[in-house]
Scaffold this active site. Sequence first.
Site, PDB file in Angstrom:
ATOM      1  CB  SER A  11      -0.914  -0.017   1.233  1.00  0.00           C
ATOM      2  OG  SER A  11      -0.186  -0.327   2.402  1.00  0.00           O
ATOM      3  CG  LEU A  12       2.848   1.867  -2.909  1.00  0.00           C
ATOM      4  CD1 LEU A  12       3.381   1.917  -4.340  1.00  0.00           C
ATOM      5  CD2 LEU A  12       3.985   1.568  -1.937  1.00  0.00           C
ATOM      6  N   GLY A  13      -0.153   4.707  -0.118  1.00  0.00           N
ATOM      7  CA  GLY A  13      -0.812   5.987   0.161  1.00  0.00           C
ATOM      8  C   GLY A  13      -1.274   6.660  -1.121  1.00  0.00           C
TER       9      GLY A  13
ATOM     10  CG  ASP B 126       3.027   7.293  -5.209  1.00  0.00           C
ATOM     11  OD1 ASP B 126       2.556   8.256  -5.832  1.00  0.00           O
ATOM     12  OD2 ASP B 126       4.189   7.261  -4.781  1.00  0.00           O
ATOM     13  N   GLY B 127      -1.198   4.950  -4.525  1.00  0.00           N
ATOM     14  CA  GLY B 127      -2.052   3.787  -4.780  1.00  0.00           C
ATOM     15  C   GLY B 127      -1.500   2.522  -4.149  1.00  0.00           C
TER      16      GLY B 127
ATOM     17  N   GLY C 134      -4.697  -0.081   5.443  1.00  0.00           N
ATOM     18  CA  GLY C 134      -4.000  -1.276   4.961  1.00  0.00           C
ATOM     19  C   GLY C 134      -4.829  -2.537   5.178  1.00  0.00           C
ATOM     20  CG  ASP C 135      -5.864  -3.365   9.081  1.00  0.00           C
ATOM     21  OD1 ASP C 135      -4.689  -3.705   8.846  1.00  0.00           O
ATOM     22  OD2 ASP C 135      -6.199  -2.752  10.112  1.00  0.00           O
TER      23      ASP C 135
END
Length: 302
Positions: A214-216, A218-219, A245-246
Amino acid sequence: MILTVTPNPALDYTVELDEPLEAGTVVRTDGARVDAGGKGINVSQYLHALGSETAASGFLGEPFGRVLADELAESGFETAFVSVEESTRLNQTILATDGEYKINQNGPHVSERALDDLLSRVSERGPPSLVVGGSLPPGVSADDIDRLAAAGDWATTVDVGGEMLADLAGDYALCKPNREELAAATGMATDNVDDCIAAAEALRETGYERVIASLGGDGAVLVGPNGAFVADALDVDVVDTVGAGDSLLAGVLAAYDGGADDATALATGVAVSSRVVGTAGTSVPDLDGIEDVRDGVHVHRR
Ligand SMILES: O=P(O)(O)OC[C@@]1(O)O[C@H](CO)[C@@H](O)[C@@H]1O
């Protein structure tokens, strides 16, 4: 059926302030909520809301463990927790005007005996899919997670933090680091999406069939046997990032459970996560129409 194990559950206490935090001053607020939390438990809650069959296990200790168990009693899925002597932790999220603060306790000590009980409970159920989510409390090591993963023929997914990902020695179906965890697990740069794909590929080589990061803003990326996929982030108003993230992981697992391919699974994860970041704490948001949101997620191969 997807059985989640949360070695270190938490009662999540979220307070919203309409001023910045300042040392030495009392801040008053009406905005507070308590949710049953811990990464595996959150994954079960989102899976259940998505219609996937799930159950939750892990360790709970009184008094906070009792409150958490009472909250989960309303959740509609099965639970099979092992009792420990010290209390389950209370984790705090403070949503102040100057940012999001998160304070997580290390958690209660878990004995060898409690670990053996957990192994028995998981083995009794023999789920096709097992998820171990969250930090490891005192007394639980990477070896214990390897032992749990190897104790049956379930496909095991882990979301256990970056350094721990590097310490695990078993074979895993999937792991879900965020950008910092990916860097910690590999010692590689994760400054841009291409860096993250390279790091995820390196992490795969160490025993993970698929890596979803997970890249915030950046998707998210998914790297697996069918190649690398990148999903762009959706433009949403973020209330807080707790549970992001979960919910990404739950969306991906629910989609795979329903027979989806990698690209659709990744898009589903991003869609579910976009709903969760718009809700305070780790409460389950309304997931109606999530397929339409998923169809609007742009996924491309790299
Ligand atoms: O301390 P850990 O186990 O790494 O994370 C625990 C936690 O921050 O993760 C969840 C959100 O992902 C919360 O419900 C919980 O408080």
